[in-house]
Design a protein around this motif. Structure first.
Motif, PDB file in Angstrom:
ATOM      1  N   GLY A  50       0.812  -1.212   0.000  1.00  0.00           N
ATOM      2  CA  GLY A  50       0.000   0.000   0.000  1.00  0.00           C
ATOM      3  C   GLY A  50       0.845   1.262   0.000  1.00  0.00           C
ATOM      4  O   GLY A  50       0.539   2.221  -0.719  1.00  0.00           O
ATOM      5  N   ALA A  51       1.917   1.251   0.799  1.00  0.00           N
ATOM      6  CA  ALA A  51       2.802   2.418   0.870  1.00  0.00           C
ATOM      7  C   ALA A  51       3.484   2.656  -0.472  1.00  0.00           C
ATOM      8  O   ALA A  51       3.683   3.806  -0.882  1.00  0.00           O
ATOM      9  CB  ALA A  51       3.844   2.213   1.961  1.00  0.00           C
ATOM     10  N   VAL A  52       3.829   1.576  -1.170  1.00  0.00           N
ATOM     11  CA  VAL A  52       4.473   1.698  -2.488  1.00  0.00           C
ATOM     12  C   VAL A  52       3.466   2.188  -3.522  1.00  0.00           C
ATOM     13  O   VAL A  52       3.755   3.081  -4.329  1.00  0.00           O
ATOM     14  CB  VAL A  52       5.076   0.350  -2.927  1.00  0.00           C
ATOM     15  N   GLU A  53       2.276   1.609  -3.487  1.00  0.00           N
ATOM     16  CA  GLU A  53       1.238   1.971  -4.450  1.00  0.00           C
ATOM     17  C   GLU A  53       0.872   3.450  -4.338  1.00  0.00           C
ATOM     18  O   GLU A  53       0.611   4.128  -5.343  1.00  0.00           O
ATOM     19  CB  GLU A  53       0.003   1.097  -4.217  1.00  0.00           C
ATOM     20  N   GLU A  54       0.893   3.970  -3.101  1.00  0.00           N
ATOM     21  CA  GLU A  54       0.513   5.366  -2.859  1.00  0.00           C
ATOM     22  C   GLU A  54       1.435   6.354  -3.587  1.00  0.00           C
ATOM     23  O   GLU A  54       1.015   7.433  -3.985  1.00  0.00           O
ATOM     24  CB  GLU A  54       0.539   5.644  -1.346  1.00  0.00           C
ATOM     25  N   VAL A  55       2.697   5.968  -3.748  1.00  0.00           N
ATOM     26  CA  VAL A  55       3.669   6.893  -4.359  1.00  0.00           C
ATOM     27  C   VAL A  55       4.220   6.334  -5.672  1.00  0.00           C
ATOM     28  O   VAL A  55       5.303   6.713  -6.111  1.00  0.00           O
ATOM     29  CB  VAL A  55       4.837   7.180  -3.382  1.00  0.00           C
ATOM     30  N   TYR A  56       3.454   5.444  -6.298  1.00  0.00           N
ATOM     31  CA  TYR A  56       3.949   4.763  -7.504  1.00  0.00           C
ATOM     32  C   TYR A  56       4.406   5.739  -8.586  1.00  0.00           C
ATOM     33  O   TYR A  56       5.493   5.583  -9.156  1.00  0.00           O
ATOM     34  CB  TYR A  56       2.869   3.834  -8.054  1.00  0.00           C
TER      35      TYR A  56
END
Length: 622
Positions: free
Chosen positions: A160-166
């Motif tokens: 989720g943290a990665v997806e947020e700043v993809y």
């Protein structure tokens, strides 16, 4: 004959009185010289002998010995070798990495963390170890420190943290994102587990590492230091090779079982726990997160003999309810730093005779100390040999102007024993300072020039220490705009910038305040609001939770109306900040409105005298 007999009896007693630490000094320095000779010998080997090669030696000599035990899984040295081969070969097949490239690891404590690092090392690649607590802006800023990285590997829980700043990651050049999970939340990511399962476990060709030298970056470990935002300290192959010796130099052997609860992305977990176990061939009991309630039960279940700590860890253990089994364990050694004297005494009294090896070191620093004599409160002991090998000194420091005191010749002034001074260490071939990735400005800030003679260069530790008349050295405080909480360095500049993003905040001044019974300092912000607006509690809570890791979120906010924070970085500013620190979060010390970050209500609430007393009595946990 009688005289000789008396002499043989009296001489040891006299030596013990005059030189009470003679034997421990002799043993330590003998071991220090042995380690240095071993290090020099390894440096001369051809082809180059790196930390990875020590792991491969362990695979050959003890393939079936347990290397990592995690939850209900056990991995031998050979298992770790095979798993890392699969990951390395999967990355090779995908053509995402070439020798000399850098990958970013955004992972929690898990075996895959170890396997991924081994895989990258086998490919001749470096890796950046990101703090798994960071999010959003802090995450992107950390990635930006390692320009040129094209691959990110993240834990399943961090999707989720990665997806947020993809989209931001793409702009930073991270075009390939792997997750250590089979089920993915986004089509932008690839499953590292599936890719590894489909790959060969054949040995990775050594030719892929042929271009790696001792000066090549091995890992990047992030630190805020004393100069602002997080920076990526460069740990080169030489530094990594030297780190192998930390546990071995403290008596750890292949028969030991090491309990690693500290994060692997930090210096202590990675360089001391992981690298140290590679050298000694000992078993790591790896835990996802530290748990005070389960700590001793797990130590007993796994026959743990060595534990790692930061000061907070042992304090948490001392605060657990007493049990009849407190002294029933096999732990003989605790190694770490940041331990307060009162907690040290309480820990030994309650949990029995455990040798505590407190040490002082920093991620990017070129000097360290070990309290091998066991003097409670000290971080080490200074000796003639140590200072010859690693020339260092404590110099006078002007805390008001944030700079070293200099004499009429423009040189620094060493403090006498018993007085507090800034620790500086000469930068030499045996004690180099590599600096920070992509940040020459901050690297230069840590170099202190013209210290004792014109033209010399020393590493500025940013730490204030004191040496007593018995040559024991004690940590006193940090200088600069940073403080330490929950074992993490918090950069006040970063937190101030985040708070200032709020549309109703004109300026923010962040600092650390002490809380009785807690290690380090907790974050507090003095805020000046825009004219005609009110402080928005819920919006501020959501904002800091989104942009800051838990340890960096200011627990206390002071709405400042009496003073303007718009002042230059001068003595006036320093005095203002010192007054804010002294006032702390006590409602009776100010007429300004104070607020407390309440996680239960998910907002900032008014800091009343009642809440203040509950914090002091530990009824409210921080």
């Amino acid at each position: 004959m009688l005289l000789l007999s008396l002499l043989l009896i009296v001489a040891p007693l006299v030596l013990r009185v005059l030189f009470p630490h003679l034997w421990t000094d002799l043993v330590y320095h003998t071991e220090l010289l042995r380690i240095l000779l071993k290090f020099v010998s390894r440096r001369r080997r051809r082809p180059l002998f790196l930390a990875l090669d020590r792991f491969l030696e362990q695979v050959e000599t003890r393939p079936n010995k347990a290397f990592i035990v995690f939850e209900n899984k056990r991995f031998s040295f050979k298992d770790a070798d095979r798993e890392s081969n699969r990951i390395a070969n999967a990355l090779r097949v995908a053509s995402v990495l070439r020798p000399g490239d850098t990958a970013v690891l955004f992972m929690q404590n898990e075996p895959a963390f170890v396997f991924c690092w081994l895989a990258l090392a086998k490919l001749g690649c470096a890796c950046a170890l990101l703090n798994s607590s960071i999010r959003a802006r802090s995450l992107i800023a950390s990635v930006r420190c390692c320009r040129g990285a094209s691959v990110l590997i993240a834990s399943e829980e961090l999707q989720g943290a990665v997806e947020e700043v993809y989209e931001d990651l793409l702009q930073e050049g991270l075009t390939r994102i792997f997750i250590t999970a089979e089920e993915l939340r986004s089509s932008h990511m690839k499953s590292l587990i599936r890719a590894a399962q489909e790959s060969s476990d054949a040995d990775v060709p050594q030719t892929l590492r042929a271009s790696v030298s001792f000066t090549s970056p091995a890992v990047y470990i992030y630190t805020s230091g004393t100069t602002g935002l997080h920076k990526a300290a460069v740990i080169n192959q030489t530094r990594l090779l030297a780190a192998l010796a930390v546990l071995a130099s403290n008596g750890v052997t292949d028969s030991d079982v090491i309990y690693v609860t500290l994060p692997l992305y930090h210096t202590a977990g990675f360089l001391v726990g992981f690298m140290g176990s590679i050298e000694t061939g000992s078993t790591i009991i790896l835990r996802r997160k530290f748990s005070a309630s389960q700590f001793w039960d797990e130590c007993r279940a796994h026959n743990v003999t060595v534990i790692q700590y930061i000061g907070e860890v042992l304090r948490y253990l001392c605060n657990t309810p007493q049990r009849a089994s407190d002294k029933e364990h096999a732990v003989r050694l605790a190694i770490g730093n940041g331990l307060r004297s009162d907690v040290w005494r309480e820990f030994l009294k309650r949990f029995g005779h455990i040798q505590v090896r407190e040490f002082y070191a920093s991620t990017e620093g070129n000097v360290g100390f070990v309290n091998y004599a066991g003097k409670i409160g000290a971080v080490g002991r200074v000796s003639f040999l140590h200072k010859k090998l690693f020339p260092c000194a404590l110099i006078q420091y002007d805390t008001e102007h944030d700079e070293p005191v200099r004499n009429s010749r423009g040189l620094c002034v060493e403090v006498p024993k018993g007085q507090t001074g800034l620790l500086v260490s000469k930068i030499t071939e045996i004690a180099p300072f590599v600096g920070y990735a992509q940040n020459e400005q901050q690297t230069e800030k840590k170099r202190l020039r013209d210290v004792f003679k014109h033209g010399d260069v020393y590493f500025n530790s940013g730490d204030l220490l004191k040496i007593d008349h018995d040559n024991f050295i004690y940590f006193q405080d940090r200088v600069g705009d940073t403080f330490r909480w929950k074992g993490e360095n918090v950069a006040t500049t970063e937190v101030s910038d985040i708070i200032s993003m709020l549309d109703f905040v004109e300026e923010a001044n962040v600092y650390g305040v002490q809380v009785p019974g807690h290690e380090g300092r907790i974050g507090m912000a003095a805020v000046k609001l825009m004219d005609g607006v009110e402080f928005e509690c819920k919006k501020t809570f959501d904002h800091v939770c989104r942009f800051l890791p838990i340890y960096a979120r200011p627990r206390f906010i002071r709405i400042q109306v009496k003073f303007s924070l718009s002042v230059d970085i001068t003595a006036t500013f320093k005095q203002l900040k010192l007054k804010l620190v002294e006032a702390g979060f006590n409602p009776s010390m100010t007429t300004d409105s104070l607020y407390f970050l309440c996680e239960r209500e998910r907002t900032y609430v008014s800091l009343t005298p009642s809440i203040y007393q509950q914090i002091l009595s530990h009824s409210i946990k921080l």
